[in-house]
Design an enzyme around this catalytic site. Structure first.
Site, PDB file in Angstrom:
ATOM      1  CB  CYS A   1      30.316  42.652  35.153  1.00 28.84           C
ATOM      2  SG  CYS A   1      31.874  42.092  35.957  1.00 28.84           S
TER       3      CYS A   1
ATOM      4  CB  CYS B   1      30.410  39.346  42.855  1.00 25.59           C
ATOM      5  SG  CYS B   1      29.043  39.382  41.732  1.00 25.59           S
TER       6      CYS B   1
END
Length: 292
Positions: free
Chosen positions: A78, A226
């Site tokens: 992430c 993202c």
């Protein structure tokens, strides 16, 4: 009673990608999928990803990081979350370079001279079909056989596939706003060709150094940003000769800067983070998990 009750957390975001940081280094306990889902509820502390920090195992790293999506599933990487925890560690220690162990390997982060800008070394992309992974062999993952819509007039087709610690699929479109990603996203995320599910992005080339993307994030849904998807799109754009190796990637939440460095094959992602608030996980937040 959940062992996570009364544990402190920090709420942050990276370009609107909602992150909860849970520091469990001094008293480590596992986080269950049910607990992650309970924390992510609208009445608790909604997040896209939860970054659970554990005592370091690898030399030179600050912590072992487990990453949970809002549906309770675990992620391998992430990018926005890594920037958030790097900012916290830098503030606490004064270090300008910090590294963490993740399921995708060791990830180094550098706090830049511009306030709020952090660069994450996401490592090399994985491009082979069985590394991404895909359920069947594709010799060339720059464009795999997958489409949505009629066979003779597909709405989306021939996406690029890349892993940045998580599987990503990038559909090239003329306008990212012209497609109903909220409708297509769940179906594509769970397509049988993706044995570990996949992050689904729409990418638009705005120039040789500029991409625009929207992402349906595996385990979280539509997201304002993202980081790993931005990296995957940048890699795919270079591989398909759409852009240069340094690009600005515009997401609904703002811009990230991505470089696929030629000399060592690593992908570098730079962007800001924002601190929101601190709190403690109350029994009420975790009640739903305890009832399971």
């Amino acid at each position: 009673m959940s062992p996570l009750q009364n544990r402190p957390f920090v709420k942050m975001n990276g370009l609107g990608n909602e992150i909860v940081v849970l520091d469990l280094r001094t008293a480590p306990v596992p986080v269950t999928a049910a607990e992650a889902r309970a924390i992510a509820r609208p009445s608790a502390v909604p997040f896209d990803q939860l970054m659970a920090l554990y005592p370091p195992r690898m030399a030179g790293t600050e912590a072992l990081v487990r990453i949970f999506n809002s549906d309770g599933s675990e992620a391998g990487a992430c990018g926005n979350g890594m920037r958030c925890i790097a900012a916290l560690f830098s503030k606490a220690t004064g270090k300008t370079t910090v590294a963490f162990e993740t399921p995708a390997g060791a990830i180094a982060c550098e706090i830049g001279p511009t306030p709020g800008t952090i660069t994450v070394d996401m490592g090399p992309p994985r491009l082979r079909w069985d590394e991404i992974p895909l359920a069947e062999e594709f010799r060339d993952t720059r464009a795999i056989e997958l489409q949505i819509g009629p066979i003779d007039a597909p709405v989306l087709h021939s996406p690029s596939a890349v892993s940045m610690g998580n599987p990503h699929v990038i559909f090239w479109v003329d306008d990212v706003a012209a497609h109903d990603l909220a409708r297509f996203g769940p179906m594509l995320e769970n397509h049988p060709i993706f044995p570990e599910r996949a992050n689904i992005s729409l990418a638009q080339v705005a120039g040789p150094d500029h991409l625009i993307i929207r992402t349906w994030e595996r385990g979280a849904g539509l997201t304002r940003a993202c980081g790993s998807a931005a990296c995957a799109a940048a890699v795919a754009a270079v591989r398909t000769k759409r852009t240069e190796r340094k690009v600005r990637v515009t997401l609904p939440g703002g811009d990230l800067h991505v470089e696929w460095r030629e000399r060592d094959n690593h992908v570098l992602m730079s962007g800001p983070v924002e601190f929101e608030f601190e709190g403690k996980l109350s029994p009420e937040m975790l009640a739903e998990a305890s009832a399971v």
